[in-house]
Scaffold this motif. Structure first.
Motif, PDB file in Angstrom:
ATOM      1  N   VAL A  48       0.830  -1.209   0.000  1.00  0.00           N
ATOM      2  CA  VAL A  48       0.000   0.000   0.000  1.00  0.00           C
ATOM      3  C   VAL A  48       0.860   1.253   0.000  1.00  0.00           C
ATOM      4  CG1 VAL A  48      -1.675   1.321   1.345  1.00  0.00           C
ATOM      5  CG2 VAL A  48      -1.986  -1.139   1.031  1.00  0.00           C
ATOM      6  N   VAL A  49       1.871   1.297   0.846  1.00  0.00           N
ATOM      7  CA  VAL A  49       2.717   2.492   0.896  1.00  0.00           C
ATOM      8  C   VAL A  49       3.470   2.674  -0.419  1.00  0.00           C
ATOM      9  CG1 VAL A  49       4.687   3.583   2.045  1.00  0.00           C
ATOM     10  CG2 VAL A  49       2.935   2.430   3.398  1.00  0.00           C
ATOM     11  N   ASP A  64       4.747   6.393  -1.762  1.00  0.00           N
ATOM     12  CA  ASP A  64       5.992   6.297  -2.534  1.00  0.00           C
ATOM     13  C   ASP A  64       5.843   6.971  -3.890  1.00  0.00           C
ATOM     14  OD1 ASP A  64       8.513   5.423  -1.907  1.00  0.00           O
ATOM     15  OD2 ASP A  64       7.955   3.321  -1.782  1.00  0.00           O
ATOM     16  N   GLU A  65       4.713   6.731  -4.551  1.00  0.00           N
ATOM     17  CA  GLU A  65       4.483   7.314  -5.867  1.00  0.00           C
ATOM     18  C   GLU A  65       4.369   8.827  -5.789  1.00  0.00           C
ATOM     19  OE1 GLU A  65       4.052   5.283  -9.101  1.00  0.00           O
ATOM     20  OE2 GLU A  65       5.463   4.589  -7.589  1.00  0.00           O
ATOM     21  N   GLU A  66       3.735   9.336  -4.753  1.00  0.00           N
ATOM     22  CA  GLU A  66       3.617  10.779  -4.593  1.00  0.00           C
ATOM     23  C   GLU A  66       4.966  11.416  -4.280  1.00  0.00           C
ATOM     24  OE1 GLU A  66       0.364  12.346  -2.307  1.00  0.00           O
ATOM     25  OE2 GLU A  66      -0.767  10.478  -2.471  1.00  0.00           O
ATOM     26  N   GLU A  67       5.730  10.776  -3.404  1.00  0.00           N
ATOM     27  CA  GLU A  67       7.015  11.338  -3.000  1.00  0.00           C
ATOM     28  C   GLU A  67       7.988  11.396  -4.180  1.00  0.00           C
ATOM     29  OE1 GLU A  67      10.422  10.672   0.477  1.00  0.00           O
ATOM     30  OE2 GLU A  67       8.906   9.138   0.093  1.00  0.00           O
ATOM     31  N   VAL A  97      -2.273   5.898   7.496  1.00  0.00           N
ATOM     32  CA  VAL A  97      -0.999   6.494   7.904  1.00  0.00           C
ATOM     33  C   VAL A  97      -0.372   7.266   6.748  1.00  0.00           C
ATOM     34  CG1 VAL A  97       1.348   5.981   8.682  1.00  0.00           C
ATOM     35  CG2 VAL A  97      -0.591   4.778   9.697  1.00  0.00           C
ATOM     36  N   ALA A  98      -0.515   6.749   5.516  1.00  0.00           N
ATOM     37  CA  ALA A  98       0.075   7.408   4.356  1.00  0.00           C
ATOM     38  C   ALA A  98      -0.512   8.789   4.107  1.00  0.00           C
ATOM     39  CB  ALA A  98      -0.117   6.539   3.113  1.00  0.00           C
ATOM     40  N   GLN A  99      -1.684   9.084   4.664  1.00  0.00           N
ATOM     41  CA  GLN A  99      -2.278  10.413   4.501  1.00  0.00           C
ATOM     42  C   GLN A  99      -1.676  11.440   5.455  1.00  0.00           C
ATOM     43  OE1 GLN A  99      -4.325  10.296   1.885  1.00  0.00           O
ATOM     44  NE2 GLN A  99      -4.087   8.063   1.963  1.00  0.00           N
ATOM     45  N   PHE A 100      -0.962  10.973   6.468  1.00  0.00           N
ATOM     46  CA  PHE A 100      -0.498  11.870   7.526  1.00  0.00           C
ATOM     47  C   PHE A 100       0.984  12.213   7.441  1.00  0.00           C
ATOM     48  CE2 PHE A 100      -4.449  10.393   9.342  1.00  0.00           C
ATOM     49  CZ  PHE A 100      -4.926  11.522  10.000  1.00  0.00           C
ATOM     50  N   THR A 101       1.703  11.645   6.495  1.00  0.00           N
ATOM     51  CA  THR A 101       3.127  11.923   6.391  1.00  0.00           C
ATOM     52  C   THR A 101       3.506  12.120   4.935  1.00  0.00           C
ATOM     53  OG1 THR A 101       5.347  11.040   6.751  1.00  0.00           O
ATOM     54  CG2 THR A 101       3.588   9.452   6.408  1.00  0.00           C
ATOM     55  N   GLU A 102       4.456  13.016   4.678  1.00  0.00           N
ATOM     56  CA  GLU A 102       4.924  13.258   3.321  1.00  0.00           C
ATOM     57  C   GLU A 102       6.005  12.273   2.905  1.00  0.00           C
ATOM     58  OE1 GLU A 102       6.174  17.277   2.916  1.00  0.00           O
ATOM     59  OE2 GLU A 102       4.195  18.125   3.309  1.00  0.00           O
ATOM     60  N   SER A 103       6.471  11.447   3.828  1.00  0.00           N
ATOM     61  CA  SER A 103       7.575  10.534   3.556  1.00  0.00           C
ATOM     62  C   SER A 103       7.076   9.092   3.546  1.00  0.00           C
ATOM     63  CB  SER A 103       8.671  10.700   4.615  1.00  0.00           C
ATOM     64  OG  SER A 103       9.599   9.649   4.559  1.00  0.00           O
ATOM     65  N   ALA A 104       7.407   8.372   2.470  1.00  0.00           N
ATOM     66  CA  ALA A 104       7.060   6.947   2.413  1.00  0.00           C
ATOM     67  C   ALA A 104       7.799   6.172   3.497  1.00  0.00           C
ATOM     68  CB  ALA A 104       7.384   6.383   1.034  1.00  0.00           C
ATOM     69  N   ALA A 123       5.966   4.024  10.617  1.00  0.00           N
ATOM     70  CA  ALA A 123       4.864   4.214  11.563  1.00  0.00           C
ATOM     71  C   ALA A 123       3.913   3.022  11.553  1.00  0.00           C
ATOM     72  CB  ALA A 123       4.108   5.501  11.232  1.00  0.00           C
ATOM     73  N   THR A 124       3.604   2.503  10.355  1.00  0.00           N
ATOM     74  CA  THR A 124       2.702   1.349  10.291  1.00  0.00           C
ATOM     75  C   THR A 124       3.369   0.109  10.868  1.00  0.00           C
ATOM     76  OG1 THR A 124       1.843   2.303   8.240  1.00  0.00           O
ATOM     77  CG2 THR A 124       1.131   0.095   8.801  1.00  0.00           C
TER      78      THR A 124
END
Length: 543
Positions: free
Chosen positions: A117-118, A123-126, A198-205, A211-212
């Motif tokens: 999922v991440v 990852d794709e956004e970062e 969790v991926a919605q709350f951080t800019e870093s993969a 965190a997960t």
């Protein structure tokens, strides 16, 4: 402004219309499955193989009804072993399989799911790839949907393989196999949707994965603490953990089908929350943005920068090894009681830890497991170089007065030196839990380092040759871990076991120190690292 122009300039399809929100999901799902065509089958194979091979192993270890009943008696009185494995609720081969590997299968499925999922969301956004993809007619929630569907396919495949495999190998009916398969896949999906939140709350993969994974660790600790205080999984803490839900499904022990509704409810609730959050933020942004500068302290060298980037990981691994060592030390005496008079169990432990006495063999086996897990830390730390390069953060550093070798050396020193630290802390915890033999246990932990370094050096070599090849370092380390864990139980030939660098190490404590393989492995690690640095110096950086 027209709807088409709005979609192009914002990077998403218009918000009106549910179908437009999911536009492009099929194409993104096919892309995700293509990108994971190696990683996903490997994870599925490992999780399923871990479960379906266990009935045959247990039949060899506990071949009579009396021996299997003795396992249940031991587990009722040994809280340390319950914390490690969970309660034994039935003495059939299927029931003992759930006890022995059920919780760990859930952990592996969860780890696979959060990585999937991440990788296909944050990852794709970062990396900026998602912004380019979203310039086409791709719905706002299509990337998240595709990631969750990829995780669902992986977990459904695991559930099918476990159901079919256990029905064949355990021979205790289809109901228990189905309950175990669905619960394992359900645990994976709970953490898939948790990772989506969790991926919605951080800019870093990297932070999203960490965190997960931390939440997964909390779930395991809750399960362990609850099982230590309860013989049947009825503790409140066990019920608070999705991993505890698997054992409370009671596969092969009077199935509780309604517990599967907990998995379904958690997946639906967390998935809905992730969808709401994804629709309320811009691409590349997060609800907890990175802290703006200036950073505290001074970073005056490439090594200092590497330490700043990796110190959180080193701290997390150190605490995990200290706690894990203490837990393993605490169950040492109980484990020898569990072996009892089973010659096959004794043989497995002696193959893992040597033939110097059952207690020393068990300690040596646990030290070996710590070493194999430490190899995962080293690979992760080495491949931070790959993440910095592909994330285009290395190039600005290298445009200054910093050479490639100095930049890479900073991360490699932390990787290989961090392995020394976590192994020492793991040994300290193991000796503290056991109650004595601090010196021999610490020495045994240090002897594991050459094999750990070799696997890290392989990752360094692959990264130096080509960044595209770097992730294969995980496959090499995973293969070594799988050989060390399942090889003794499957009675694989020593020639196969020697494919892992850990197969060449002396079995300490209790065994005889053998210096030549230790020195050879250390030298091999040095040569591989040097070759990797030489290759890095000659190739172009990725764009």
């Amino acid at each position: 402004m027209s709807a088409a122009v709005t979609a192009t300039t914002t990077g998403y399809a218009p918000r009106t219309g549910g179908s437009r929100q999911l536009a492009g999901t099929g194409a993104l799902l096919r892309l995700a499955l293509r990108r994971d065509r190696i990683m996903m089958p490997v994870w599925i194979y490992v999780v399923a193989l871990t479960v379906v091979t266990m009935p045959k192993t247990l039949k060899g270890l506990y071949g009579t009804d009396a021996e299997r009943a003795g396992v249940l008696d031991t587990m009722r009185t040994n809280s340390s072993l319950r914390a490690l494995y969970g309660p034994a609720l039935d003495d059939s081969l299927g029931g003992l399989t759930v006890w022995r590997v059920g919780a760990y299968a859930a952990v592996f499925a969860a780890a696979m799911s959060l990585l999937i999922v991440v990788r296909h969301t944050r990852d794709e956004e970062e990396s900026g790839r998602q912004e380019m993809v979203s310039a086409a007619m791709v719905g706002r929630r299509a990337p998240l949907t595709a990631a969750l569907l990829a995780a669902l396919i992986a977990n459904a495949t695991i559930a099918v393989f476990i159901t079919v495999g256990m029905a064949v190998t355990a021979g205790d009916g289809l109901a228990g196999a189905l309950a175990l398969g669905l619960a394992t896949g359900g645990a994976g999906m709970v953490f898939a949707t948790m990772a989506a939140i969790v991926a919605q709350f951080t800019e870093s993969a990297r932070l999203a994965r960490g965190a997960t994974a931390g939440l997964l660790g909390v779930a395991f600790v809750l399960r362990a603490a609850g099982d230590a205080g309860s013989v049947d999984g009825s503790s409140v803490m066990t019920w608070l953990s999705p991993i505890g839900w698997l054992e409370n499904t009671r596969a092969y022990a009077g199935e509780r089908w309604w517990v599967l509704l907990l998995f379904a409810a958690a997946v639906l609730a967390q998935g809905a929350a992730a969808y709401v959050l994804a629709g309320r933020r811009d691409i590349g942004m997060s609800f907890l943005p990175s802290r703006p500068g200036p950073a505290r302290g001074r970073i005056g060298s490439a090594a200092a920068l590497a330490w700043r980037l990796q110190r959180g990981s080193v701290l997390g691994w150190s605490l995990a090894f200290l706690a894990s060592g203490a837990a393993l030390g605490g169950v040492t005496n109980g484990a020898t009681d569990l072996v009892g008079g089973s010659a096959d169990t004794r043989e497995i432990i002696e193959r893992m830890g040597g033939q110097s006495g059952l207690t020393d063999a068990f300690l040596a086996a646990m030290v070996g497991m710590l070493g194999m897990v430490a190899a995962l830390y080293v690979v992760q730390a080495v491949l931070r170089l790959h993440a910095e390069e592909t994330g285009q953060r290395a190039e600005p550093v290298l445009t200054g007065a910093v050479g490639r070798l100095r930049w890479a050396a900073g991360h490699l020193v932390i990787a290989f030196g961090g392995a020394v630290l976590i192994m020492l802390l793991g040994g300290l915890g193991l000796a503290a839990g056991y109650g004595h033999d601090l010196g021999p246990i610490l020495a045994a932990c240090l002897v594991q380092l050459p094999a750990v370094w070799v696997l890290g050096a392989v990752a360094a070599l692959l990264y130096g040759l080509a960044p595209q090849a770097a992730p294969a370092g995980w496959a090499v380390a995973g293969a070594a871990l799988l050989l060390g864990w399942l090889g003794p139980a499957l009675k694989l030939p020593q020639a196969v076991m020697n494919l892992s660098p850990f197969g060449h190490l002396p079995k300490l404590p209790g065994g005889t120190m053998d210096w030549p393989p230790v020195l050879v492995l250390t030298g091999l690690a040095a040569v591989l690292v040097a070759a990797g640095l030489a290759a890095l110096r000659r190739r172009d950086l990725s764009n």
